[in-house]
Design an enzyme around this catalytic site. Structure first.
Site, mmCIF file in Angstrom:
data_model
loop_
_atom_site.group_PDB
_atom_site.id
_atom_site.type_symbol
_atom_site.label_atom_id
_atom_site.label_comp_id
_atom_site.label_asym_id
_atom_site.label_seq_id
_atom_site.Cartn_x
_atom_site.Cartn_y
_atom_site.Cartn_z
ATOM 1 C CB THR A 8 76.840 81.880 47.109
ATOM 2 O OG1 THR A 8 75.467 81.554 47.348
ATOM 3 C CG2 THR A 8 76.995 82.182 45.621
ATOM 4 C CG ASN A 10 70.783 81.371 46.749
ATOM 5 O OD1 ASN A 10 70.395 81.516 45.601
ATOM 6 N ND2 ASN A 10 70.041 81.638 47.794
ATOM 7 N N GLY A 12 70.425 81.483 42.602
ATOM 8 C CA GLY A 12 69.706 82.739 42.345
ATOM 9 C C GLY A 12 70.583 83.932 42.686
ATOM 10 C CE LYS A 13 73.075 84.791 48.931
ATOM 11 N NZ LYS A 13 73.803 84.318 50.112
ATOM 12 C CG ASP A 70 74.722 85.531 55.694
ATOM 13 O OD1 ASP A 70 74.401 84.499 55.082
ATOM 14 O OD2 ASP A 70 74.350 85.736 56.872
ATOM 15 N N GLY A 154 63.698 82.974 47.314
ATOM 16 C CA GLY A 154 63.571 83.287 48.745
ATOM 17 C C GLY A 154 62.289 84.017 49.083
ATOM 18 C CG HIS A 181 68.716 93.116 49.465
ATOM 19 N ND1 HIS A 181 67.652 93.141 48.590
ATOM 20 C CD2 HIS A 181 69.026 91.816 49.608
ATOM 21 C CE1 HIS A 181 67.317 91.908 48.258
ATOM 22 N NE2 HIS A 181 68.155 91.084 48.859
HETATM 23 P P1 ITT Z 1 74.630 80.786 50.583
HETATM 24 O O1 ITT Z 1 74.799 80.801 52.078
HETATM 25 O O2 ITT Z 1 75.098 79.532 49.920
HETATM 26 O O3 ITT Z 1 75.206 82.018 49.934
HETATM 27 P P2 ITT Z 1 71.791 80.984 51.270
HETATM 28 O O4 ITT Z 1 70.577 80.617 50.481
HETATM 29 O O5 ITT Z 1 72.027 80.278 52.571
HETATM 30 O O6 ITT Z 1 73.048 80.871 50.276
HETATM 31 P P3 ITT Z 1 71.751 83.537 52.743
HETATM 32 O O7 ITT Z 1 72.134 82.810 53.978
HETATM 33 O O8 ITT Z 1 72.527 84.758 52.376
HETATM 34 O O9 ITT Z 1 71.741 82.540 51.471
HETATM 35 O O10 ITT Z 1 70.261 84.023 52.739
HETATM 36 C C1 ITT Z 1 69.340 83.524 53.658
HETATM 37 C C2 ITT Z 1 67.998 83.403 53.023
HETATM 38 O O11 ITT Z 1 67.491 84.714 52.777
HETATM 39 C C3 ITT Z 1 67.964 82.696 51.666
HETATM 40 O O12 ITT Z 1 67.869 81.314 51.804
HETATM 41 C C4 ITT Z 1 66.688 83.275 51.075
HETATM 42 O O13 ITT Z 1 65.564 82.624 51.575
HETATM 43 C C5 ITT Z 1 66.706 84.684 51.619
HETATM 44 N N1 ITT Z 1 67.245 85.634 50.651
HETATM 45 C C6 ITT Z 1 68.545 86.011 50.451
HETATM 46 N N2 ITT Z 1 68.637 86.913 49.462
HETATM 47 C C7 ITT Z 1 67.375 87.128 49.013
HETATM 48 C C8 ITT Z 1 66.796 87.939 48.015
HETATM 49 O O14 ITT Z 1 67.520 88.732 47.241
HETATM 50 N N3 ITT Z 1 65.465 87.878 47.833
HETATM 51 C C9 ITT Z 1 64.694 87.095 48.583
HETATM 52 N N4 ITT Z 1 65.165 86.293 49.543
HETATM 53 C C10 ITT Z 1 66.480 86.307 49.776
#
Ligand code: ITT
Length: 199
Positions: A8, A10, A12-13, A70, A154, A181
C-alpha cells in the site's frame, strides 16, 4: 518473526494494519523493499484490486508474505457508490476533503434513515508458496450531515459506525481499530496466517 510486505502507498492504512497485526510481525513498507511508483487499480471489484496490488509487489519480495487491502465505502442512497471508486470519487488527483464534500453534497437534504452506508475491506495475501487467500471485513453505519473529527483518514470524518454517536474521525486509532472493517478483515487474515505459521 514473520515478515510481511504491505502493498500500500496509503500511510494511514499501513499504520492501522501494523497496529492490528501486533509486535510478532515485522512489517515492510513498499519503499523498504525498493518498490517505487503507482499501481493502477483497474479491477472492478475490491478483491480484484487487492490482488492487482499484491501481485505487482510479489516479484519484488520473494520469500515474504505479501498483504494488500482494498477498501470501499458503499452508500445505500447512491446505489453502493463510490464503492471500488472511493479513492477518486471527486476526480483524478482529488483530496480526501474533495471526496467528503462531494459525498455530503450528493446527500444534502437526504433523511437520516436513507443515509446508510457500509465500509468494506478485502485483504489479499500472497504466500511465499504462491498460494493466494482473500479475507473480508465490513462495518455498517451512516453518513453524517457534516464532517467531524480530526483522526484517521479518507471518509472517516463523515462515517458514523452503527450504534455510535460519533464519526470514525472522532475516535482515536484504538477505538476505530476495535470495530473497523479493516480490523475485521486483518483479524480474519491473521487467523489464516496462524493456521499456516506458528505465530
Ligand atoms: P492503496 O491502494 O495504496 O492501498 P488507497 O488510498 O488507494 O491506498 P483504497 O483504494 O483501499 O486505498 O481505498 C480507497 C479510498 O477509500 C481511500 O483513498 C480512502 O479515501 C478511503 N478509505 C479506505 N480505508 C478507509 C478508512 O479506514 N477510513 C476512511 N476512509 C477509508
Amino acid at each position: 518473526m514473520l515478515e510481511i510486505v504491505l502493498a500500500t502507498n496509503n500511510a494511514g492504512k499501513a499504520a492501522e494494519i501494523s497496529r492490528i497485526l501486533g509486535k510478532k510481525v515485522k512489517i515492510f513498507t513498499l519503499p523498504e523493499i525498493g518498490f517505487v511508483g503507482e499501481i493502477e487499480e483497474t479491477g472492478e471489484t475490491l478483491a480484484e484490486n487487492a490482488l492487482i496490488k499484491a501481485r505487482a509487489v510479489a516479484c519484488k519480495a520473494p520469500g515474504k508474505i505479501i498483504m494488500s487491502d482494498d477498501t470501499g465505502l458503499e452508500v445505500d442512497y447512491l446505489a453502493k457508490a463510490p464503492g471500488v471508486y472511493s479513492a477518486r470519487f471527486a476526480g483524478p488527483d482529488c483530496s480526501y476533503l474533495d471526496n467528503n464534500k462531494k459525498l455530503l453534497k450528493l446527500l444534502k437534504g437526504v433523511a437520516k434513515k436513507e443515509r446508510g452506508a457500509v465500509f468494506r475491506t478485502v485483504v489479499a495475501v500472497i504466500y511465499p508458496d504462491k498460494n493466494v487467500e482473500i479475507y473480508e471485513g465490513k462495518i455498517s453505519g451512516s453518513i453524517a450531515e457534516k464532517m467531524s473529527g480530526v483522526y484517521g483518514f479518507g471518509y472517516d470524518p463523515v462515517f458514523i459506525p452503527e450504534n455510535k454517536r460519533k464519526t470514525f474521525a472522532q475516535m482515536n486509532s484504538d477505538e476505530k481499530n476495535s470495530i473497523s472493517h479493516r480490523m475485521k478483515a486483518v483479524k480474519n487474515c491473521r487467523m489464516g496466517i496462524k493456521r499456516k505459521y506458528a505465530v
